[in-house]
Design a protein around this motif. Sequence first.
Motif, PDB file in Angstrom:
ATOM      1  N   PHE A 188       0.819  -1.223   0.000  1.00  0.00           N
ATOM      2  CA  PHE A 188       0.000   0.000   0.000  1.00  0.00           C
ATOM      3  C   PHE A 188       0.847   1.265   0.000  1.00  0.00           C
ATOM      4  O   PHE A 188       1.854   1.334   0.696  1.00  0.00           O
ATOM      5  N   ALA A 189       0.392   2.271  -0.771  1.00  0.00           N
ATOM      6  CA  ALA A 189       0.928   3.627  -0.642  1.00  0.00           C
ATOM      7  C   ALA A 189      -0.258   4.524  -0.281  1.00  0.00           C
ATOM      8  O   ALA A 189      -1.231   4.593  -1.043  1.00  0.00           O
ATOM      9  N   ARG A 190      -0.199   5.165   0.885  1.00  0.00           N
ATOM     10  CA  ARG A 190      -1.304   6.013   1.328  1.00  0.00           C
ATOM     11  C   ARG A 190      -1.086   7.455   0.867  1.00  0.00           C
ATOM     12  O   ARG A 190       0.010   8.002   1.025  1.00  0.00           O
ATOM     13  N   LEU A 191      -2.120   8.043   0.271  1.00  0.00           N
ATOM     14  CA  LEU A 191      -2.065   9.462  -0.089  1.00  0.00           C
ATOM     15  C   LEU A 191      -3.010  10.229   0.806  1.00  0.00           C
ATOM     16  O   LEU A 191      -4.105   9.752   1.132  1.00  0.00           O
ATOM     17  N   ASP A 192      -2.620  11.447   1.169  1.00  0.00           N
ATOM     18  CA  ASP A 192      -3.531  12.333   1.890  1.00  0.00           C
ATOM     19  C   ASP A 192      -4.418  12.993   0.835  1.00  0.00           C
ATOM     20  O   ASP A 192      -4.039  13.982   0.211  1.00  0.00           O
ATOM     21  N   ALA A 193      -5.621  12.426   0.653  1.00  0.00           N
ATOM     22  CA  ALA A 193      -6.498  12.858  -0.438  1.00  0.00           C
ATOM     23  C   ALA A 193      -7.286  14.121  -0.097  1.00  0.00           C
ATOM     24  O   ALA A 193      -8.072  14.595  -0.923  1.00  0.00           O
ATOM     25  N   ALA A 194      -7.062  14.677   1.106  1.00  0.00           N
ATOM     26  CA  ALA A 194      -7.753  15.919   1.481  1.00  0.00           C
ATOM     27  C   ALA A 194      -7.080  17.140   0.851  1.00  0.00           C
ATOM     28  O   ALA A 194      -7.651  18.227   0.833  1.00  0.00           O
ATOM     29  N   GLN A 195      -5.881  16.960   0.327  1.00  0.00           N
ATOM     30  CA  GLN A 195      -5.166  18.109  -0.267  1.00  0.00           C
ATOM     31  C   GLN A 195      -5.759  18.456  -1.637  1.00  0.00           C
ATOM     32  O   GLN A 195      -6.570  17.698  -2.179  1.00  0.00           O
ATOM     33  N   ASP A 196      -5.354  19.622  -2.164  1.00  0.00           N
ATOM     34  CA  ASP A 196      -5.936  19.984  -3.464  1.00  0.00           C
ATOM     35  C   ASP A 196      -5.389  19.052  -4.561  1.00  0.00           C
ATOM     36  O   ASP A 196      -4.437  18.305  -4.342  1.00  0.00           O
ATOM     37  N   ARG A 197      -6.076  19.107  -5.728  1.00  0.00           N
ATOM     38  CA  ARG A 197      -5.760  18.127  -6.781  1.00  0.00           C
ATOM     39  C   ARG A 197      -4.284  18.090  -7.146  1.00  0.00           C
ATOM     40  O   ARG A 197      -3.715  17.030  -7.374  1.00  0.00           O
ATOM     41  N   HIS A 198      -3.681  19.273  -7.251  1.00  0.00           N
ATOM     42  CA  HIS A 198      -2.294  19.329  -7.688  1.00  0.00           C
ATOM     43  C   HIS A 198      -1.383  18.633  -6.671  1.00  0.00           C
ATOM     44  O   HIS A 198      -0.469  17.887  -7.035  1.00  0.00           O
ATOM     45  N   ARG A 199      -1.661  18.886  -5.388  1.00  0.00           N
ATOM     46  CA  ARG A 199      -0.826  18.240  -4.352  1.00  0.00           C
ATOM     47  C   ARG A 199      -1.059  16.737  -4.307  1.00  0.00           C
ATOM     48  O   ARG A 199      -0.132  15.963  -4.052  1.00  0.00           O
ATOM     49  N   VAL A 200      -2.291  16.314  -4.533  1.00  0.00           N
ATOM     50  CA  VAL A 200      -2.544  14.866  -4.579  1.00  0.00           C
ATOM     51  C   VAL A 200      -1.763  14.252  -5.757  1.00  0.00           C
ATOM     52  O   VAL A 200      -1.127  13.212  -5.622  1.00  0.00           O
ATOM     53  N   TRP A 201      -1.785  14.952  -6.900  1.00  0.00           N
ATOM     54  CA  TRP A 201      -1.021  14.479  -8.079  1.00  0.00           C
ATOM     55  C   TRP A 201       0.468  14.374  -7.744  1.00  0.00           C
ATOM     56  O   TRP A 201       1.134  13.382  -8.096  1.00  0.00           O
ATOM     57  N   GLN A 202       1.002  15.379  -7.033  1.00  0.00           N
ATOM     58  CA  GLN A 202       2.425  15.338  -6.661  1.00  0.00           C
ATOM     59  C   GLN A 202       2.735  14.150  -5.757  1.00  0.00           C
ATOM     60  O   GLN A 202       3.735  13.458  -5.933  1.00  0.00           O
ATOM     61  N   GLN A 203       1.839  13.926  -4.780  1.00  0.00           N
ATOM     62  CA  GLN A 203       2.046  12.772  -3.882  1.00  0.00           C
ATOM     63  C   GLN A 203       2.025  11.474  -4.689  1.00  0.00           C
ATOM     64  O   GLN A 203       2.840  10.574  -4.487  1.00  0.00           O
ATOM     65  N   LEU A 204       1.050  11.400  -5.607  1.00  0.00           N
ATOM     66  CA  LEU A 204       0.860  10.178  -6.405  1.00  0.00           C
ATOM     67  C   LEU A 204       2.102   9.888  -7.242  1.00  0.00           C
ATOM     68  O   LEU A 204       2.648   8.779  -7.215  1.00  0.00           O
ATOM     69  N   THR A 205       2.557  10.894  -7.983  1.00  0.00           N
ATOM     70  CA  THR A 205       3.683  10.634  -8.886  1.00  0.00           C
ATOM     71  C   THR A 205       4.973  10.385  -8.103  1.00  0.00           C
ATOM     72  O   THR A 205       5.807   9.590  -8.544  1.00  0.00           O
ATOM     73  N   SER A 206       5.094  10.995  -6.921  1.00  0.00           N
ATOM     74  CA  SER A 206       6.337  10.759  -6.177  1.00  0.00           C
ATOM     75  C   SER A 206       6.414   9.306  -5.702  1.00  0.00           C
ATOM     76  O   SER A 206       7.507   8.747  -5.586  1.00  0.00           O
ATOM     77  N   VAL A 207       5.270   8.670  -5.467  1.00  0.00           N
ATOM     78  CA  VAL A 207       5.289   7.243  -5.129  1.00  0.00           C
ATOM     79  C   VAL A 207       5.925   6.454  -6.271  1.00  0.00           C
ATOM     80  O   VAL A 207       6.779   5.576  -6.062  1.00  0.00           O
ATOM     81  N   PHE A 208       5.549   6.790  -7.507  1.00  0.00           N
ATOM     82  CA  PHE A 208       6.030   6.033  -8.674  1.00  0.00           C
ATOM     83  C   PHE A 208       7.492   6.358  -8.982  1.00  0.00           C
ATOM     84  O   PHE A 208       8.245   5.498  -9.425  1.00  0.00           O
ATOM     85  N   VAL A 209       7.880   7.596  -8.717  1.00  0.00           N
ATOM     86  CA  VAL A 209       9.286   7.972  -8.914  1.00  0.00           C
ATOM     87  C   VAL A 209      10.161   7.223  -7.907  1.00  0.00           C
ATOM     88  O   VAL A 209      11.201   6.651  -8.258  1.00  0.00           O
ATOM     89  N   ARG A 210       9.705   7.185  -6.657  1.00  0.00           N
ATOM     90  CA  ARG A 210      10.484   6.479  -5.621  1.00  0.00           C
ATOM     91  C   ARG A 210      10.669   5.000  -5.967  1.00  0.00           C
ATOM     92  O   ARG A 210      11.689   4.406  -5.679  1.00  0.00           O
ATOM     93  N   LYS A 211       9.663   4.416  -6.591  1.00  0.00           N
ATOM     94  CA  LYS A 211       9.759   2.993  -6.952  1.00  0.00           C
ATOM     95  C   LYS A 211      10.616   2.782  -8.204  1.00  0.00           C
ATOM     96  O   LYS A 211      10.873   1.648  -8.597  1.00  0.00           O
ATOM     97  N   GLY A 212      10.970   3.893  -8.882  1.00  0.00           N
ATOM     98  CA  GLY A 212      11.749   3.775 -10.115  1.00  0.00           C
ATOM     99  C   GLY A 212      10.881   3.429 -11.318  1.00  0.00           C
ATOM    100  O   GLY A 212      11.381   3.017 -12.362  1.00  0.00           O
ATOM    101  N   TRP A 213       9.578   3.611 -11.197  1.00  0.00           N
ATOM    102  CA  TRP A 213       8.657   3.256 -12.285  1.00  0.00           C
ATOM    103  C   TRP A 213       8.349   4.448 -13.187  1.00  0.00           C
ATOM    104  O   TRP A 213       7.845   4.274 -14.287  1.00  0.00           O
ATOM    105  N   LEU A 214       8.583   5.674 -12.691  1.00  0.00           N
ATOM    106  CA  LEU A 214       8.410   6.882 -13.516  1.00  0.00           C
ATOM    107  C   LEU A 214       9.637   7.756 -13.329  1.00  0.00           C
ATOM    108  O   LEU A 214      10.182   7.830 -12.221  1.00  0.00           O
TER     109      LEU A 214
END
Length: 225
Positions: A188-214
Amino acid sequence: MSRPGLFITFEGIDGAGKSSHIEGLAAAFRTQGRTVTVSREPGGTPLAEKLREMVLNDPMDALTESLLIFAARRDHLRNVIEPALARGDVVLCDRFTDATFAYQGAGRGFDLGVLSTLEHLAQTGLAPQADLMREPDLTVWFDLAPEVAAERLAGARVPDRFEAQPVEFFRRVAQGYADRAAAAPQRFARLDAAQDRHRVWQQLTSVFVRKGWLAIMVATQGGPQ
Ligand SMILES: Nc1ncnc2c1ncn2[C@@H]1O[C@H](COP(=O)(O)OP(=O)(O)O)[C@@H](O)[C@H]1O
Ligand SMILES: Cc1cn([C@H]2C[C@H](O)[C@@H](COP(=O)(O)OP(=O)(O)O)O2)c(=O)[nH]c1=O
């Protein structure tokens, strides 16, 4: 050599913001040359979409609901997800089995042991490794308070059988997701979905960058408009 497939699922209570980001993520993967299969559950095949219509609209008890959802899931795995993973696709799926444990299990109070039995039956015997029970490689959990999700959904769309449930139901569903995440923290990767869309997008993509997938460049482009 072709890259191995990736099976990524998106979870959270209704209104948490999953659907707002899945296409953006698909575009980010495509920019990197990956082939992406985007799908959803219940659904994703003609048969499973028919079952979805029933599950979302027709009154039924929790066992019937669970059986139909797992029937839809097996058809989806067999005809879409497993072939896509075998080709090396990135599979982005809006909900999967964690939703069944959260909605039918925690939300409706249905027996978790029976759900585990159905999970094994429905998700085993389809992958190239015959005894593998297919599970996501990563599950992105959009964590949002039920009260905030209800505000977002108010007036946004006609509620289905689940969206029409009271906030107490979604409190149980949210706890169900928290329990699933605690039981499989590496998946699981948990995102704080209460943030605005742009910040949620940043959290989301950073998960994939950390995994080396993006790659960072790809991840910082795109996102919600
Ligand atoms: N970060 C956010 N902040 C505020 N509203 C959002 C956010 N993300 C999505 N929304 C809005 O909330 C509603 C539910 O979003 P959606 O992506 O459909 O959620 P889900 O697919 O998880 O049910 C939509 O009206 C959407 O425009
Ligand atoms: C996959 C799945 C979904 N559901 C429910 C959760 C959602 O309320 C509903 C449909 O999911 P979803 O596609 O997220 O709804 P929408 O198209 O309105 O964004 O099905 C279950 O109860 N169990 C499950 O196993």
